[in-house]
Design a protein around this motif. Structure first.
Motif, PDB file in Angstrom:
ATOM      1  N   TRP A 179       0.809  -1.214   0.000  1.00 24.37           N
ATOM      2  CA  TRP A 179       0.000   0.000   0.000  1.00 24.37           C
ATOM      3  C   TRP A 179       0.845   1.268   0.000  1.00 24.37           C
ATOM      4  CZ3 TRP A 179      -4.392  -0.106  -1.946  1.00 24.37           C
ATOM      5  CH2 TRP A 179      -5.320  -1.107  -1.678  1.00 24.37           C
ATOM      6  N   PHE A 227       3.238   1.930  -1.856  1.00 22.59           N
ATOM      7  CA  PHE A 227       3.500   2.287  -3.250  1.00 22.59           C
ATOM      8  C   PHE A 227       2.210   2.433  -4.055  1.00 22.59           C
ATOM      9  CE2 PHE A 227       7.284  -0.519  -2.174  1.00 22.59           C
ATOM     10  CZ  PHE A 227       8.075   0.565  -1.795  1.00 22.59           C
ATOM     11  N   ARG A 228       1.186   1.689  -3.683  1.00 20.58           N
ATOM     12  CA  ARG A 228      -0.052   1.696  -4.472  1.00 20.58           C
ATOM     13  C   ARG A 228      -0.975   2.846  -4.111  1.00 20.58           C
ATOM     14  NH1 ARG A 228      -2.907  -3.601  -3.330  1.00 20.58           N
ATOM     15  NH2 ARG A 228      -4.432  -2.659  -4.734  1.00 20.58           N
ATOM     16  N   GLY A 229      -0.811   3.413  -2.947  1.00 21.57           N
ATOM     17  CA  GLY A 229      -1.771   4.405  -2.464  1.00 21.57           C
ATOM     18  C   GLY A 229      -1.427   5.847  -2.743  1.00 21.57           C
ATOM     19  N   HIS A 230      -0.397   6.071  -3.574  1.00 19.65           N
ATOM     20  CA  HIS A 230       0.020   7.426  -3.947  1.00 19.65           C
ATOM     21  C   HIS A 230       0.551   8.206  -2.739  1.00 19.65           C
ATOM     22  CE1 HIS A 230      -1.633   6.706  -7.930  1.00 19.65           C
ATOM     23  NE2 HIS A 230      -2.787   6.371  -7.375  1.00 19.65           N
ATOM     24  N   ILE A 231       0.670   9.514  -2.893  1.00 20.22           N
ATOM     25  CA  ILE A 231       1.292  10.389  -1.880  1.00 20.22           C
ATOM     26  C   ILE A 231       0.542  10.378  -0.548  1.00 20.22           C
ATOM     27  CG2 ILE A 231       1.892  12.785  -1.336  1.00 20.22           C
ATOM     28  CD1 ILE A 231       2.605  13.142  -4.283  1.00 20.22           C
ATOM     29  N   ASN A 286      -5.622  14.216   5.366  1.00 19.53           N
ATOM     30  CA  ASN A 286      -5.038  13.121   4.585  1.00 19.53           C
ATOM     31  C   ASN A 286      -5.987  11.928   4.508  1.00 19.53           C
ATOM     32  OD1 ASN A 286      -2.516  12.243   3.207  1.00 19.53           O
ATOM     33  ND2 ASN A 286      -2.630  10.603   4.721  1.00 19.53           N
ATOM     34  N   VAL A 316      -7.356   9.907   1.223  1.00 24.56           N
ATOM     35  CA  VAL A 316      -7.276   8.455   1.066  1.00 24.56           C
ATOM     36  C   VAL A 316      -8.663   7.879   0.794  1.00 24.56           C
ATOM     37  CG1 VAL A 316      -6.784   6.288   2.271  1.00 24.56           C
ATOM     38  CG2 VAL A 316      -5.204   8.211   2.465  1.00 24.56           C
ATOM     39  N   ILE A 349      -9.522   8.520  -2.773  1.00 25.73           N
ATOM     40  CA  ILE A 349      -8.785   7.600  -3.642  1.00 25.73           C
ATOM     41  C   ILE A 349      -9.437   6.220  -3.645  1.00 25.73           C
ATOM     42  CG2 ILE A 349      -6.602   6.312  -3.832  1.00 25.73           C
ATOM     43  CD1 ILE A 349      -5.179   8.877  -2.951  1.00 25.73           C
ATOM     44  N   TRP A 408      -8.652   5.141  -7.498  1.00 25.46           N
ATOM     45  CA  TRP A 408      -7.471   5.726  -8.144  1.00 25.46           C
ATOM     46  C   TRP A 408      -6.157   5.062  -7.728  1.00 25.46           C
ATOM     47  CZ3 TRP A 408      -9.266  11.451  -7.153  1.00 25.46           C
ATOM     48  CH2 TRP A 408     -10.256  11.781  -8.098  1.00 25.46           C
ATOM     49  N   HIS A 409      -6.205   4.152  -6.754  1.00 26.30           N
ATOM     50  CA  HIS A 409      -4.967   3.509  -6.346  1.00 26.30           C
ATOM     51  C   HIS A 409      -4.582   2.459  -7.387  1.00 26.30           C
ATOM     52  CE1 HIS A 409      -7.417   0.052  -5.115  1.00 26.30           C
ATOM     53  NE2 HIS A 409      -8.204   0.909  -4.473  1.00 26.30           N
ATOM     54  N   PHE A 410      -3.312   2.093  -7.387  1.00 27.46           N
ATOM     55  CA  PHE A 410      -2.793   1.143  -8.398  1.00 27.46           C
ATOM     56  C   PHE A 410      -3.401  -0.228  -8.169  1.00 27.46           C
ATOM     57  CE2 PHE A 410       0.794   4.232  -8.097  1.00 27.46           C
ATOM     58  CZ  PHE A 410       0.638   4.764  -9.369  1.00 27.46           C
TER      59      PHE A 410
END
Length: 358
Positions: A203, A205-209, A344, A348, A351, A356-358
């Protein structure tokens, strides 16, 4: 993938085929208690030695190098010394609460260990509200700290306990909101399902900033919750001698000392599980060849590697940043980390809803 699941299944099959269900369950509990106790003892020795070696490396010195090869048995010698020391109870102290406090802290640490997955299929209790269980039970340790400070009948101990209580209650909010971010993305409170949701990528890397921000806030918050520098106001030596455990000696002091390092391991294990996939290998999307190679590394190695990497980060903080003042400590949480965490979490959630997550 290599798994420890067959070990637990074999033991469980043997117990239930040899004994009646009640006796088998009792023996299972006894085995778990013995393994957890042994694990805590070994982990304490390893982490204290690691702390000293990391500190020595960052200060360009050798660290422990006398007892055993390259000082590897120094922590064992320290443990023997603490076991042989007399445990003193101060005059005027509440003897029952004074002696009970270190056990409260240790029991809380042992209970939190239950839902953590050390490897694939290697978990004490896969409860369906694992994340909620960890958040709730980990809060109990502050009761032991407050109990120790008040029962010691020492003004420095009481001040240290009050600081610790305020610190833990404050930073639990940001840590909790960071954890909820992963719960929103994975759609589950169960540890095993959160790990399974990261099969195609962690997560972090997959969940963006927003997930990276949640991870940074989580590391800061748990560093404060475990009373580690630069947030070690509860044990500020220059102000409070040793804080809430000033009056403790012998094995009762050792229990507080051990609980601190066990709590570091636990919060890092939770961070590795939620943000870095726990025992899950590094998988990248549909790269089948790469993912297959990563599967050859045992799941327990992945879990311990990630956990000890986060432990190293927390130790790095201790020997890098100066201690904050109390007002700076609380201002950081209430003025900065908490508002950022709340905003934040909204990002999330957006997202997760939009996919929008990978």
């Amino acid at each position: 993938m290599f798994s420890l699941e067959y070990i637990t299944d074999s033991i469980q099959h043997w117990l239930y085929s040899t004994f009646n269900p009640t006796m088998a369950l009792l023996l299972e509990c006894l085995i778990i208690i013995l393994l957890v106790t042994a694990f805590f003892g070994v982990l304490g020795l390893v982490l204290v030695l690691m702390e000293r070696k990391v500190a020595a490396r960052m200060q360009i010195r050798l660290g422990p190098n006398r007892v055993g090869p390259k000082g590897m048995l120094q922590t064992t010698a320290d443990t023997i010394k603490l076991m042989m020391k007399e445990g003193l109870t101060p005059d005027g102290a509440d003897k029952f609460l004074f002696n009970l406090a270190p056990f409260i802290v240790m029991i809380a640490a042992m209970l939190v260990l239950a839902p953590i997955a050390f490897a694939k299929g290697f978990q004490i209790w896969d409860i369906n509200i694992g994340v909620l269980y960890v958040s709730a039970v980990s809060s109990v340790s502050v009761i032991g700290i407050l109990m120790a400070g008040w029962a010691s009948n020492n003004k420095y101990s009481l001040l240290g306990a009050m600081r610790s209580g305020a610190q833990i209650v404050s930073y639990e909010l940001s840590a909790g909101l960071s954890i909820i971010s992963i719960v929103v993305l994975s759609g589950s409170l169960q540890i095993s399902e959160i790990i399974a949701s990261q099969q195609t990528g962690w997560w972090l890397f997959r969940g963006h900033i927003p997930v990276i921000i949640a991870f940074v806030i989580f590391i800061i918050a748990v560093t404060a919750e475990t009373n580690r520098a630069p947030f070690d106001l509860a044990e500020a030596e220059s102000e409070l001698t040793a804080g809430f455990h000033t009056e403790y000696s012998g094995m009762k002091f050792a229990l507080f000392f051990l609980a601190e390092y066990i709590n570091i391991f636990i919060v890092c294990a939770i961070g590795a599980t939620l943000f870095l996939g726990g025992w899950m290998p590094l998988h990248i999307g549909h790269w089948k060849g790469f993912n297959h190679i990563m599967d050859y590394i045992p799941s327990s190695v992945w879990f311990l590697g990630k956990t000890f990497f986060l432990i190293f980060l927390i130790m790095w903080f201790r020997w890098t940043f100066p201690r904050l003042r109390v007002d700076q400590l609380l201002s950081l949480e209430w003025k900065y980390l908490l508002p950022i965490s709340m905003f934040n979490l909204l990002l999330v959630t957006l997202i997760a809803i939009m996919g929008w997550h990978f």
